[in-house]
Design a protein around this motif. Structure first.
Motif, PDB file in Angstrom:
ATOM      1  N   THR A 158       0.825  -1.205   0.000  1.00 59.27           N
ATOM      2  CA  THR A 158       0.000   0.000   0.000  1.00 59.27           C
ATOM      3  C   THR A 158       0.860   1.255   0.000  1.00 59.27           C
ATOM      4  O   THR A 158       0.551   2.232  -0.688  1.00 59.27           O
ATOM      5  CB  THR A 158      -0.936   0.011   1.227  1.00 59.27           C
ATOM      6  OG1 THR A 158      -1.750  -1.168   1.208  1.00 59.27           O
ATOM      7  CG2 THR A 158      -1.826   1.239   1.220  1.00 59.27           C
ATOM      8  N   GLY A 159       1.944   1.232   0.779  1.00 62.62           N
ATOM      9  CA  GLY A 159       2.835   2.383   0.825  1.00 62.62           C
ATOM     10  C   GLY A 159       3.482   2.662  -0.515  1.00 62.62           C
ATOM     11  O   GLY A 159       3.561   3.813  -0.955  1.00 62.62           O
ATOM     12  N   VAL A 160       3.952   1.606  -1.175  1.00 62.85           N
ATOM     13  CA  VAL A 160       4.561   1.766  -2.499  1.00 62.85           C
ATOM     14  C   VAL A 160       3.532   2.288  -3.495  1.00 62.85           C
ATOM     15  O   VAL A 160       3.819   3.187  -4.302  1.00 62.85           O
ATOM     16  CB  VAL A 160       5.145   0.426  -3.000  1.00 62.85           C
ATOM     17  CG1 VAL A 160       5.601   0.541  -4.453  1.00 62.85           C
ATOM     18  CG2 VAL A 160       6.300  -0.004  -2.106  1.00 62.85           C
ATOM     19  N   ALA A 224     -10.167   2.079   5.830  1.00 61.38           N
ATOM     20  CA  ALA A 224     -10.143   1.161   6.968  1.00 61.38           C
ATOM     21  C   ALA A 224      -9.240  -0.031   6.674  1.00 61.38           C
ATOM     22  O   ALA A 224      -8.497  -0.507   7.542  1.00 61.38           O
ATOM     23  CB  ALA A 224     -11.558   0.685   7.297  1.00 61.38           C
ATOM     24  N   VAL A 225      -9.281  -0.509   5.438  1.00 59.79           N
ATOM     25  CA  VAL A 225      -8.437  -1.639   5.031  1.00 59.79           C
ATOM     26  C   VAL A 225      -6.956  -1.271   5.153  1.00 59.79           C
ATOM     27  O   VAL A 225      -6.113  -2.116   5.470  1.00 59.79           O
ATOM     28  CB  VAL A 225      -8.775  -2.060   3.585  1.00 59.79           C
ATOM     29  CG1 VAL A 225      -7.764  -3.073   3.070  1.00 59.79           C
ATOM     30  CG2 VAL A 225     -10.178  -2.654   3.522  1.00 59.79           C
ATOM     31  N   ASP A 226      -6.618  -0.001   4.930  1.00 64.12           N
ATOM     32  CA  ASP A 226      -5.233   0.458   5.075  1.00 64.12           C
ATOM     33  C   ASP A 226      -4.852   0.685   6.531  1.00 64.12           C
ATOM     34  O   ASP A 226      -3.766   0.306   6.972  1.00 64.12           O
ATOM     35  CB  ASP A 226      -5.018   1.760   4.302  1.00 64.12           C
ATOM     36  CG  ASP A 226      -5.069   1.552   2.797  1.00 64.12           C
ATOM     37  OD1 ASP A 226      -4.895   0.395   2.365  1.00 64.12           O
ATOM     38  OD2 ASP A 226      -5.289   2.527   2.068  1.00 64.12           O
ATOM     39  N   SER A 227      -5.747   1.334   7.278  1.00 62.12           N
ATOM     40  CA  SER A 227      -5.383   1.797   8.612  1.00 62.12           C
ATOM     41  C   SER A 227      -5.415   0.714   9.684  1.00 62.12           C
ATOM     42  O   SER A 227      -4.621   0.761  10.632  1.00 62.12           O
ATOM     43  CB  SER A 227      -6.312   2.951   9.032  1.00 62.12           C
ATOM     44  OG  SER A 227      -7.644   2.491   9.173  1.00 62.12           O
ATOM     45  N   ILE A 275       5.743   6.606   3.152  1.00 59.48           N
ATOM     46  CA  ILE A 275       6.950   6.177   3.870  1.00 59.48           C
ATOM     47  C   ILE A 275       6.582   5.565   5.218  1.00 59.48           C
ATOM     48  O   ILE A 275       7.123   4.522   5.620  1.00 59.48           O
ATOM     49  CB  ILE A 275       7.906   7.367   4.060  1.00 59.48           C
ATOM     50  CG1 ILE A 275       8.432   7.836   2.699  1.00 59.48           C
ATOM     51  CG2 ILE A 275       9.072   6.980   4.966  1.00 59.48           C
ATOM     52  CD1 ILE A 275       9.258   9.106   2.766  1.00 59.48           C
ATOM     53  N   VAL A 276       5.649   6.201   5.932  1.00 61.15           N
ATOM     54  CA  VAL A 276       5.222   5.690   7.241  1.00 61.15           C
ATOM     55  C   VAL A 276       4.621   4.293   7.103  1.00 61.15           C
ATOM     56  O   VAL A 276       4.928   3.388   7.895  1.00 61.15           O
ATOM     57  CB  VAL A 276       4.202   6.654   7.886  1.00 61.15           C
ATOM     58  CG1 VAL A 276       3.557   6.004   9.113  1.00 61.15           C
ATOM     59  CG2 VAL A 276       4.885   7.954   8.285  1.00 61.15           C
ATOM     60  N   LEU A 277       3.765   4.086   6.102  1.00 60.18           N
ATOM     61  CA  LEU A 277       3.163   2.770   5.900  1.00 60.18           C
ATOM     62  C   LEU A 277       4.228   1.714   5.587  1.00 60.18           C
ATOM     63  O   LEU A 277       4.158   0.578   6.079  1.00 60.18           O
ATOM     64  CB  LEU A 277       2.137   2.826   4.774  1.00 60.18           C
ATOM     65  CG  LEU A 277       0.822   3.551   5.087  1.00 60.18           C
ATOM     66  CD1 LEU A 277      -0.091   3.529   3.868  1.00 60.18           C
ATOM     67  CD2 LEU A 277       0.115   2.932   6.284  1.00 60.18           C
TER      68      LEU A 277
END
Length: 340
Positions: A158-160, A224-227, A275-277
């Motif tokens: 997800t981050g990429v 929500a799926v990401d967090s 970057i954080v993810l």
């Protein structure tokens, strides 16, 4: 799964959330449809942040952070740090969520006085959705610890993906969800106050505001799926996971009106979130190799987000004068933004 949350703590927290929502709804109904001012949004944003930190201070004290033995103080410090880190990560992800809300509102030319009701309904949906997904995630992790690796890999992916998409012009017109809604629902050409349905030439049609509600709900699901995996990378304690999520969401409506006019100023924030993810996902993938302390996660998150926000003020967005994203209103009155 072990948790610091006792039945009493769960009940008190649930009661607080219900009271907060009721007060918010009553205040909204009393005010009626009106445009939220920057001062009002700033005041409520500060109130929600203050309430969140009062909560974590009380939690720290309750767990023995003040006056407890060494073990109790250590536990209190860890849980307080987990809450603050989780809250900050969820709050940062909520900012990206807000910019998507802004794109939807702009696309449909939603009047400012109608936006707060849509956001309130969206917040209710997000709270219910997060609660269900958090308890499901906690159940999965408790029984299949290898799920953490899936969460970690998903966060890195997800981050990429977020980094790759950052800075590109949003294209809601080609959104599959919006296309599906237009094919299966008759939509009125204009708003009818805050109504979700209206009658045009004897036919009952959905208003553009109802379409916006549906799209906001879809956005809630996507974010929500990401967090949810992100917060489980910080702590697997269901009480900390849920409370940090809920407090981040409760202030979302006020934060939207505070940041809606500043989306062009923080155009690099998406890169920081990416970057954080990736860092959080890597932390989860390395859990059996090296345990990265929560304090390091908090420091990295604060540093990355602060750096990208500061850089945003000095580096203009490529392709857009002044860094402004070209959100175009498609549903002007008499326009073709909704299917007639």
């Amino acid at each position: 799964m072990l948790s610091v949350g006792t039945p009493l703590m769960w009940m008190l927290f649930a009661a607080f959330v219900l009271v907060a929502l009721v007060v918010d709804f009553l205040a909204m109904n009393k005010q009626g449809a009106h445009k939220v001012t920057m001062g009002e949004a700033a005041t409520w944003s500060l109130i929600w942040v203050a309430v969140s930190f009062v909560f974590v201070a009380l939690l720290w004290w309750y767990l023995g952070g003040l006056g407890g033995d060494e073990a109790a103080r250590g536990m209190a410090n860890v849980k307080a740090l987990e809450f603050v880190t989780g809250y900050l990560v969820e709050k940062a992800l909520a900012v990206d969520n807000i910019f998507v809300f802004l794109m939807v509102f702009t696309y449909f030319s939603v009047p400012a006085e109608f936006q707060k009701r849509v956001l309130m309904i969206g917040i209710l949906g997000a709270l219910v959705l997060r609660a269900v997904m958090i308890f499901a995630g906690a159940w999965l992790i408790a029984r299949f610890d290898w799920v953490l690796y899936i969460f970690g890999a998903f966060l890195v992916f997800t981050g990429v993906k977020m980094w790759w998409a950052a800075g590109q012009e949003p294209d809601l017109e080609s959104n599959p969800a919006l296309k599906w809604i237009r094919r299966h629902m008759r939509i009125a050409p204009d708003f009818d106050g805050e109504k979700f349905f209206t009658v045009v030439n004897g036919a009952k049609l959905a208003t553009p505001l109802f379409v916006v509600i549906l799209l906001i709900g879809i956005v809630d699901i996507v974010f929500a799926v990401d967090s949810i995996p992100a917060i489980f990378a910080i702590t697997t304690d269901p009480f900390i996971v849920l409370t940090s999520n809920v407090f981040a969401i409760l202030g979302l409506r006020a934060m939207y009106f505070l940041l809606a006019g500043l989306h062009d100023k923080f155009h690099l924030l998406t890169y920081g979130l990416a970057i954080v993810l990736i860092l959080i996902g890597a932390k989860m993938l390395l859990v059996d190799v090296y345990h990265i302390p929560v304090a390091w996660s908090l420091a990295a998150t604060v540093t990355v987000l602060a750096a990208t926000m500061v850089l945003s003020l000095y580096v203009p967005a490529r392709g857009y004068p002044g860094g402004a994203y070209p959100f175009k209103a498609k549903h002007d009155k008499g326009g073709d933004g909704a299917k007639k």
